[in-house]
Motif scaffolding. Sequence first.
Motif, PDB file in Angstrom:
ATOM      1  N   LEU A 129       0.844  -1.188   0.000  1.00 29.82           N
ATOM      2  CA  LEU A 129       0.000   0.000   0.000  1.00 29.82           C
ATOM      3  C   LEU A 129       0.881   1.240   0.000  1.00 29.82           C
ATOM      4  CD1 LEU A 129      -3.048   0.749   0.206  1.00 29.82           C
ATOM      5  CD2 LEU A 129      -2.711   0.922   2.675  1.00 29.82           C
ATOM      6  N   ASN A 130       0.561   2.241  -0.834  1.00 29.90           N
ATOM      7  CA  ASN A 130       1.383   3.448  -0.883  1.00 29.90           C
ATOM      8  C   ASN A 130       1.159   4.312   0.357  1.00 29.90           C
ATOM      9  OD1 ASN A 130      -1.158   4.433  -1.380  1.00 29.90           O
ATOM     10  ND2 ASN A 130      -0.596   5.630  -3.194  1.00 29.90           N
ATOM     11  N   LYS A 131       1.976   5.359   0.473  1.00 25.92           N
ATOM     12  CA  LYS A 131       1.901   6.213   1.661  1.00 25.92           C
ATOM     13  C   LYS A 131       0.560   6.919   1.785  1.00 25.92           C
ATOM     14  CE  LYS A 131       6.877   7.097   1.842  1.00 25.92           C
ATOM     15  NZ  LYS A 131       7.951   8.141   1.804  1.00 25.92           N
ATOM     16  N   GLU A 132      -0.026   7.292   0.653  1.00 25.48           N
ATOM     17  CA  GLU A 132      -1.307   7.990   0.681  1.00 25.48           C
ATOM     18  C   GLU A 132      -2.461   7.033   0.972  1.00 25.48           C
ATOM     19  OE1 GLU A 132       0.900   8.222  -1.705  1.00 25.48           O
ATOM     20  OE2 GLU A 132       1.695  10.245  -1.343  1.00 25.48           O
ATOM     21  N   GLN A 133      -2.165   5.724   0.951  1.00 24.25           N
ATOM     22  CA  GLN A 133      -3.162   4.696   1.212  1.00 24.25           C
ATOM     23  C   GLN A 133      -4.351   4.771   0.248  1.00 24.25           C
ATOM     24  OE1 GLN A 133      -4.296   4.784   5.353  1.00 24.25           O
ATOM     25  NE2 GLN A 133      -2.352   3.885   6.010  1.00 24.25           N
ATOM     26  N   ASN A 134      -4.040   5.072  -1.027  1.00 26.96           N
ATOM     27  CA  ASN A 134      -5.093   5.078  -2.049  1.00 26.96           C
ATOM     28  C   ASN A 134      -4.760   4.194  -3.247  1.00 26.96           C
ATOM     29  OD1 ASN A 134      -3.094   6.559  -3.272  1.00 26.96           O
ATOM     30  ND2 ASN A 134      -4.298   8.441  -3.466  1.00 26.96           N
ATOM     31  N   GLU A 135      -3.554   3.574  -3.247  1.00 27.72           N
ATOM     32  CA  GLU A 135      -3.167   2.675  -4.321  1.00 27.72           C
ATOM     33  C   GLU A 135      -2.447   1.468  -3.731  1.00 27.72           C
ATOM     34  OE1 GLU A 135      -2.486   5.610  -8.195  1.00 27.72           O
ATOM     35  OE2 GLU A 135      -0.785   4.574  -7.259  1.00 27.72           O
ATOM     36  N   VAL A 136      -2.604   0.338  -4.397  1.00 30.24           N
ATOM     37  CA  VAL A 136      -1.975  -0.881  -3.925  1.00 30.24           C
ATOM     38  C   VAL A 136      -1.329  -1.612  -5.103  1.00 30.24           C
ATOM     39  CG1 VAL A 136      -4.049  -2.292  -4.220  1.00 30.24           C
ATOM     40  CG2 VAL A 136      -2.327  -2.965  -2.539  1.00 30.24           C
ATOM     41  N   LYS A 137      -0.178  -2.244  -4.796  1.00 26.77           N
ATOM     42  CA  LYS A 137       0.496  -3.103  -5.768  1.00 26.77           C
ATOM     43  C   LYS A 137       0.446  -4.534  -5.252  1.00 26.77           C
ATOM     44  CE  LYS A 137       3.670   0.404  -7.570  1.00 26.77           C
ATOM     45  NZ  LYS A 137       5.092   0.774  -7.807  1.00 26.77           N
ATOM     46  N   LEU A 138       0.006  -5.450  -6.117  1.00 29.08           N
ATOM     47  CA  LEU A 138      -0.168  -6.852  -5.737  1.00 29.08           C
ATOM     48  C   LEU A 138       0.860  -7.718  -6.444  1.00 29.08           C
ATOM     49  CD1 LEU A 138      -4.066  -7.000  -6.127  1.00 29.08           C
ATOM     50  CD2 LEU A 138      -2.773  -6.568  -4.032  1.00 29.08           C
ATOM     51  N   ARG A 139       1.508  -8.605  -5.683  1.00 30.41           N
ATOM     52  CA  ARG A 139       2.471  -9.547  -6.244  1.00 30.41           C
ATOM     53  C   ARG A 139       2.119 -10.943  -5.759  1.00 30.41           C
ATOM     54  NH1 ARG A 139       6.504  -7.545  -4.251  1.00 30.41           N
ATOM     55  NH2 ARG A 139       7.091  -6.136  -5.943  1.00 30.41           N
ATOM     56  N   ILE A 140       1.934 -11.880  -6.697  1.00 32.16           N
ATOM     57  CA  ILE A 140       1.525 -13.244  -6.366  1.00 32.16           C
ATOM     58  C   ILE A 140       2.619 -14.197  -6.829  1.00 32.16           C
ATOM     59  CG2 ILE A 140      -0.227 -15.018  -6.700  1.00 32.16           C
ATOM     60  CD1 ILE A 140      -2.215 -12.812  -7.362  1.00 32.16           C
ATOM     61  N   ARG A 141       3.131 -15.010  -5.900  1.00 30.81           N
ATOM     62  CA  ARG A 141       4.150 -16.008  -6.223  1.00 30.81           C
ATOM     63  C   ARG A 141       3.480 -17.366  -6.392  1.00 30.81           C
ATOM     64  NH1 ARG A 141       6.436 -12.759  -2.280  1.00 30.81           N
ATOM     65  NH2 ARG A 141       8.316 -11.638  -2.969  1.00 30.81           N
ATOM     66  N   ILE A 142       3.828 -18.041  -7.498  1.00 27.92           N
ATOM     67  CA  ILE A 142       3.166 -19.292  -7.876  1.00 27.92           C
ATOM     68  C   ILE A 142       4.205 -20.381  -8.085  1.00 27.92           C
ATOM     69  CG2 ILE A 142       1.733 -20.414  -9.635  1.00 27.92           C
ATOM     70  CD1 ILE A 142       0.477 -17.668 -10.179  1.00 27.92           C
ATOM     71  N   ASP A 143       3.901 -21.564  -7.581  1.00 31.07           N
ATOM     72  CA  ASP A 143       4.680 -22.770  -7.881  1.00 31.07           C
ATOM     73  C   ASP A 143       3.835 -23.607  -8.834  1.00 31.07           C
ATOM     74  OD1 ASP A 143       6.159 -25.041  -8.034  1.00 31.07           O
ATOM     75  OD2 ASP A 143       5.971 -25.609  -5.917  1.00 31.07           O
ATOM     76  N   GLU A 144       4.261 -23.693 -10.090  1.00 26.04           N
ATOM     77  CA  GLU A 144       3.449 -24.352 -11.117  1.00 26.04           C
ATOM     78  C   GLU A 144       3.442 -25.872 -10.989  1.00 26.04           C
ATOM     79  OE1 GLU A 144       3.675 -21.187 -14.795  1.00 26.04           O
ATOM     80  OE2 GLU A 144       5.206 -22.752 -14.693  1.00 26.04           O
ATOM     81  N   GLY A 145       4.487 -26.459 -10.428  1.00 25.72           N
ATOM     82  CA  GLY A 145       4.557 -27.909 -10.344  1.00 25.72           C
ATOM     83  C   GLY A 145       4.846 -28.541 -11.701  1.00 25.72           C
TER      84      GLY A 145
END
Length: 640
Positions: free
Chosen positions: A95-111
């Motif tokens: 979450l950014n400092k202004e708390q109005n934007e978010v960045k999402l990162r998802i880690r996946i193990d495909e197998g």
Amino acid sequence: MSRRSVFLIAAIVLTAACHEEGGIKVADLTFEGVKAVQPSQLKNALATAESDWLPWGTKRYFNRAQFDADLKRITAFYADRGYPDARVVSTDVDLNKEQNEVKLRIRIDEGQPIVVEEVRLTGFEKIPEDHLKQLRKQIPLKPGRSRDLALVQVSRERALDELRDHGHPYAHVQVTEGSGTQPRQVVITYAAEPGPAAVYGPIEIVGNTSVGDNVIRRMLTYKPGELFRLGQLQESQRRLYGLQLFEFVNVDSVESGQQLAEVPTRATITEGKHRKLTFGFGYGTEEKVRGTIDWRHVNFYGGARTAGVEAKWSSLDRGVRLNFVQPYFFSPNLSFSASGQGWFSNEPSYTLDTLGGRATVSYQFAGAGPRSSRPALTTMSGSFIHERESYTIPPETLLDLTFRDDLIALGLDPRTLRGKGVLAGVAFDFQRNTTGNILDARRGYLAALHVEKVGHWLSGDFNYYQVNVEARHYLTIGDRFVIANRARLGSLDGPNPIDDLKCQQDNLFRECIPFFKRYFLGGSTSLRGWGRFEVGPLSGSGLPLGGFSMMELTSELRVPLWRSLGGVVFVEAGNAFERSWQINFDDLRADAGVGLRYLTPIGPIRFDFGYQLTRIDGLLIEGVPEKYPFRFHFSIGQAF
């Protein structure tokens, strides 16, 4: 999911309640560990999405329930594509400092994937051997790839359609999966039950109100008593849509619950408005501001005839055209069209006033059947042309006094720089297009031939023949990158007044090959390192004169960058030459460049920067020696 992620998500939910505009905006969504699929495909399967970076773009907001469901969707997405052990390892929510934007990162193990060892087709003896061999090549499920359930189903439908296209409307195809010779390998078997052969039965037409049944029936590609073929139903539907009379068309067999020897079919129609008025506006570096008005009546005096009026204004051309099309001309494959125009063209090397028209008869070959992996449209046409032409070249030419004799040889009055005459001729065109959408093609090819003969027994004031050939090819790599190639060749032939003054003995200041038919290269769709019409033979003072033959080669790599934004890298070479049938590879002009594309509903908005790799010595731009070895171009639609 990590404890830090849970805490941040809770903070986002609490903060979102305080936002008047709908919550926390999703600024970025990225994946780690994704190798087997395209990240863009995975994003399209999720409800959580990034906001558009453009100010007027769509804004997407974070939703906790959607995000939790998306984590489950990811494992289901991978399982359907042959990765049953795939799992989400962790998620980061920044979450950014202004708390109005978010960045999402998802880690996946495909197998490890389940791999298709072999694809078997059994029970397809009713299909001719050559068609069966083609089917094996075209089904998308291939040995050595992961067992993608979507490809398994698409391959089944392709095999089923092939049976239905060979007279077996009641066929069934069963899919079974067996163990392979190695662990995590499977054998996919498609077992066909063709069922009895059948022919077409009665044809029912429903939904039409003002368009007669006879108009619809004559566009169908089949008749009662003929062998049932699914491809003919699809071709009939495409032809009816092509009339532009209907908002909805469906041509299909009628389900009766019985395996009838004569299959009844139904054409379901929803008529659209017969009178249509459209407006268009645009801007480009060559045309500048552009405006069009088009009025069209798509059922003119019945019979699905089309009549219309088109008006256009831009800095390059303007005028009015009248159009008429008769879609059924003795045969469903034949059509007749006629057009008349009063048109003015303001090109960099000449101006042209055209008053006249042409009549054309076109033959459209039947489209591909359902087994074809891409649509194919093949047309052949012949035209008669009769136009009165009046043209001039720029007044800067008068500054070169030594050029007076050349002006006469070019068919121009050196006192007015004007030429005129009647152009009467015939033309033949052939085109095959497998791209599906030539305005933004991603795969397939286009091949086109144009032959034009003017003069002799056709009378008129000009005498020449012209041959143009064009080939394009589009190849998609990994569902992301597109390699586009184009080659163009052309030549004008006839008495050349520079060498043969017999053309002018009967009528001074008129040449056999009019100046405006010459080849000029350069511009937003041709050798982008130069401006429009700047490439070709030059006069002694440096003004482009055009050539009697030309060659152009273009190669372009189209790359997606982010969402609707894409980039291109291109290299081009070509030139126009002084003589007919002359191609001098040592005299080719080359350029290279980069560009941006932004996809919109009306086509990609295009911005290109082209840099000259070979300069043209002595070239004048608006009477001034060329200063810069590059050009910028802005337009709508791909360059080709």
